[in-house]
Structures are given as structure tokens and as C-alpha cells.
Scaffold this motif. Structure first.
Motif, PDB file in Angstrom:
ATOM      1  N   LYS B  90       0.830  -1.202   0.000  1.00 33.38           N
ATOM      2  CA  LYS B  90       0.000   0.000   0.000  1.00 33.38           C
ATOM      3  C   LYS B  90       0.864   1.251   0.000  1.00 33.38           C
ATOM      4  N   GLY B  91       0.352   2.290  -0.633  1.00 32.29           N
ATOM      5  CA  GLY B  91       0.939   3.612  -0.498  1.00 32.29           C
ATOM      6  C   GLY B  91       2.249   3.817  -1.209  1.00 32.29           C
ATOM      7  N   ASP B  95       6.956   3.141  -4.498  1.00 38.51           N
ATOM      8  CA  ASP B  95       7.792   4.089  -5.241  1.00 38.51           C
ATOM      9  C   ASP B  95       9.250   3.912  -4.840  1.00 38.51           C
ATOM     10  N   TYR B  96       9.432   3.662  -3.572  1.00 38.63           N
ATOM     11  CA  TYR B  96      10.761   3.468  -3.048  1.00 38.63           C
ATOM     12  C   TYR B  96      11.454   2.271  -3.721  1.00 38.63           C
ATOM     13  N   SER B 125      -3.022   4.046 -13.608  1.00 42.51           N
ATOM     14  CA  SER B 125      -2.357   5.284 -13.164  1.00 42.51           C
ATOM     15  C   SER B 125      -1.181   4.972 -12.234  1.00 42.51           C
ATOM     16  N   ARG B 126      -1.310   3.884 -11.478  1.00 45.59           N
ATOM     17  CA  ARG B 126      -0.231   3.487 -10.569  1.00 45.59           C
ATOM     18  C   ARG B 126       0.982   2.988 -11.370  1.00 45.59           C
ATOM     19  N   PRO B 151       3.491  -5.581 -16.567  1.00 41.62           N
ATOM     20  CA  PRO B 151       2.144  -5.497 -15.982  1.00 41.62           C
ATOM     21  C   PRO B 151       2.030  -6.444 -14.782  1.00 41.62           C
ATOM     22  N   LEU B 152       1.049  -6.193 -13.947  1.00 42.23           N
ATOM     23  CA  LEU B 152       0.855  -7.019 -12.755  1.00 42.23           C
ATOM     24  C   LEU B 152       0.598  -8.478 -13.139  1.00 42.23           C
ATOM     25  N   ALA B 153       1.320  -9.394 -12.488  1.00 39.56           N
ATOM     26  CA  ALA B 153       1.188 -10.821 -12.793  1.00 39.56           C
ATOM     27  C   ALA B 153       0.751 -11.582 -11.540  1.00 39.56           C
TER      28      ALA B 153
END
Lengths: 239, 239
Positions: B90-91, B95-96, B125-126, B151-153
Motif C-alpha cells: 500500500k501507499g 515508489d521506493y 495510473s499506478r 504489468p501485474l502478474a
């Protein structure tokens, strides 16, 4: 005082041989969020290796008192005593150094001002914030040792600390890539965003520090801090 | 398109043999912040190892066109091809992972959903934000290679990627501490906050992954990612 995963931190000076008084943020969380009442168990670390199992014996509007039921002394998980001297940077990236350094089990942080420091002062509120971040990271990572956070020093004052450590590494692009492993305690010194100036590098190496390369990639200060600590811990078989 | 330190990113598909059209954020920065006009030099990376020295030949309200004056092909600074599969959290902590992983020169990121994932979907958007973070970190650290972000897998789909790498490590508390070094490409798989469940660990080890310990300290996912990558790069003499 902060909290995570039902482990709470209370500084040693607030702990007697029989009782622990909890106030502030931890009290609020225990009372208003977890709704703990008299008779409930609370586990407390003093950040110095002691873990207390306690039972709440009274709750007031401002604090609760717990009775110590059991006390355990925990050994530090690191064989290597490892500290970090770093140049505070602007904004929230300092928090990252405190958080990740604490997670990795550093013993001490030495913030200091370098010739090329952008930040020349640290407010007291900022140092208090550093401590809150470290407490939170200690509890989150389920440790029982809170690293010390020293007041802001100068480069020269940091060099004066060198004799307290068996080995001092200064992160520098011209440094060696290998970490020598003949030490029981290590201080890692990380520079400002623009790097140390030559005068400071000489100051450090004249006092026995070794230059350590962190690779060919240009790293942000806070990345260099965690990468440097990880590189040293890896070389010492501590990871 | 993003920017830092006067190096700008333009994706390869927008670059012809003679000219580069710059729009969006990079255009805004060049025109309104740096106030670059016709005749000024702009250095552009395509994120694939090419660096273009260009000269602005026209500026409109929405974009500028530059003429390619010189082109250099840069080699990747890592000998080891290193990728990271991670479970989005989450959150802002994701990015880190993107930022630090890019700074360290990772080639590819594979975000995936684990059995114990808190996050079950990632908005478009993420993913776009992940790319902006990676571009910014690439430019900030003065690199010319932009890591790919897949992409998310699912866990199973991540296991299907294993054959593309000489060695796959899955961060796990029961893993080995030593990193074996006989590989030209490595994939590191980092689990969710609560760790992988046994079913997933079996899925991964059945497909040839080795369990790698990151020490006795409990690390946050994003800390484990950078510590794991640093540990591997250190073992491979890449740091």
C-alpha cells in the motif's frame, strides 16, 4: 513512546524494578485504540535489550501503570557493532535513513554538517522526529535495541569519534570495492549529495578511515547509506 | 518524459534518425523552467543506452523539435542482468522500490500478486506512476537505461519467467545466507509483508528458485528489496 505489533517502547528512565508508567502516544494507543483495561497484558521494550511482560494495574486520564510480571534480557542480533554518520538532507529522505538503518540493526547515528551541506542546522523537533522514526522502526522490525541518535556534529567532531570504532569506512567513488573484515565495530560515513570535498576526505583518511566504493552508479545519499550498510553487513556475514 | 540534471528522457519510439520531438513534462521544464530557446543544446537519453546531443530547432506552444547533433551508445554499467519481482504494497513504499531499484541498475521489475497480497489490483495510473519514478531515478542517477516495468502478474506467471534467468532467489527467512555466483542473470523475488505461504514457496522452489536469507532482522518489503539486491550485487562484485 511508540508502538507496533503490540510491542511498546518505554525509555529506561521511566522503568522501575516493579512498575512501568506509560503515557503519551503509547498510552493513547493502548487505551483508545486497543481499548486495554486493568488486567490486560502489555509487552514493553526499554530499547536497551530488556523485554518486560506487564499487567495493567491502573488507568487514569493521562497514563496507565503496569506491574512487571516477567523480564527477559535479549542479546543484540548483530555481532558487529555498526554505526552510521550521515549528512542530513532536505525533507523526508532523512527519515528513510533512520528507518532503514534501524531495521538493519545499527547501534548509533551521527548526523553531521559537511562542507557541502545544504542543511546547516537541525531543529530540535527534527531530532525528536528522528527518534520517533527509529522507535517505530525498532518496534515494526520486532527488535529490542533502540539506536542512539547523537546531536548534530561537524566533520571534525565526527573524525574525533573514529577511535571508538575498529574500522571506519567513508563512502567515496575512488574507494576500494572490497570490505576488509577484521573488525568488531564499524563506522560508515556517508557524504552529502554533492560528495565530500577533498579537504574533508583528507581529514577522514588522515584519521585512519578507508575509502569504500559503492559501485559505479551515482546513488542518492539515503540510498548510499542503506547500500553501504548492507554491503558491510554482507561482507561480515551478518546478512 | 521526465528530467533531472539537464539530461532528458524521450522514449525510443519518438526518436527518428535526425530529429527528436519533445512534449509533455520535459517540454514544459525546458521551455518554462530552464527557458531554453532555439539553438540551445539538449541532451537526451532513450532509456535504452543511446545518448543524443541535440539542438533545438523550433519551439511551439505544445512541443519543441531538436536536431540530433551527436549520438553515443553507452554500455550498461552492470555486468549482471538483475531483475526484481515484488508484491506491491500500500501507499508510497512501492515508489521506493522502483526508485532505489532503478538507482542500483536493475533491468526489469515484475510486480505480482501473492496469496497474502493486501493489494489485489494495480490501477493503470499506478503503473504510470511507477514509470515516472523510474525515469526520474534513471536521470537523477545519470544512467541511460530505463528498467522495464511489467504489468501485474500472478505468482504462477512469475514462476513462468524463471527460465529467462540463470538464477532465481526468493527472499525467505529459512534460506541460505550465501549467494552463489555462477550466473549472468539473476531474478530476486521478494514477498508480501506477511511472507509467502508454503504453497507459493513450493511453487517457486519446484521451478528451481533458491531461498535466500536476508538476515535475522525482520525487514519491511521495500527494505528487503533493496537489501536483497545489494546483497546479490555485493556477492557478484558489482558494488
Amino acid at each position: 513512546m511508540s508502538l507496533a505489533h503490540n510491542l511498546f517502547y518505554v525509555p529506561p528512565e521511566k522503568i522501575t524494578s516493579k512498575e512501568i508508567v506509560i503515557d503519551g502516544e503509547a498510552f493513547h494507543h493502548l487505551k483508545n485504540v486497543l481499548r486495554k483495561k486493568t488486567g490486560a497484558t502489555v509487552v514493553i521494550s526499554d530499547g536497551a535489550g530488556s523485554v518486560f511482560t506487564t499487567e495493567i494495574i491502573s488507568v487514569t486520564r493521562s497514563h496507565m501503570t503496569t506491574q512487571i510480571v516477567d523480564k527477559n534480557i535479549v542479546a543484540h542480533r548483530r555481532n558487529l557493532r555498526c554505526a552510521l554518520a550521515f549528512v542530513p538532507i532536505k525533507g523526508a529522505r532523512n527519515d528513510y535513513i533512520l528507518e532503514k538503518g534501524t531495521e538493519l540493526g545499527l547501534n548509533c547515528f551521527f548526523p553531521f554538517i559537511s562542507e557541502r551541506s545544504v542543511v546547516q542546522r537541525i531543529r530540535h523537533s527534527r531530532l525528536q522526529r528522528f527518534e520517533r522514526v527509529a522507535i517505530s522502526a525498532m518496534l515494526q522490525s520486532q527488535q529490542y535495541f533502540l539506536p542512539a541518535i547523537q546531536p548534530l556534529a561537524t566533520s571534525a567532531a565526527v573524525a574525533d569519534i573514529f577511535p571508538q570504532y575498529d574500522r571506519v569506512f567513508v563512502a567515496h567513488p575512488d574507494g576500494h570495492r572490497a570490505v576488509d573484515r577484521s573488525a568488531g565495530s564499524v563506522l560508515l560515513v556517508i557524504g552529502p549529495e554533492g560528495g565530500f570535498d577533498e579537504h574533508e576526505v583528507s581529514l577522514f583518511t588522515d584519521r585512519g578511515a578507508r575509502l569504500l566504493s559503492l559501485g559505479v552508479h551515482r546513488l542518492r545519499s539515503e540510498t548510499a547509506a542503506i547500500v553501504g550498510v548492507t554491503k558491510i553487513l554482507t561482507a561480515y556475514n551478518e546478512l
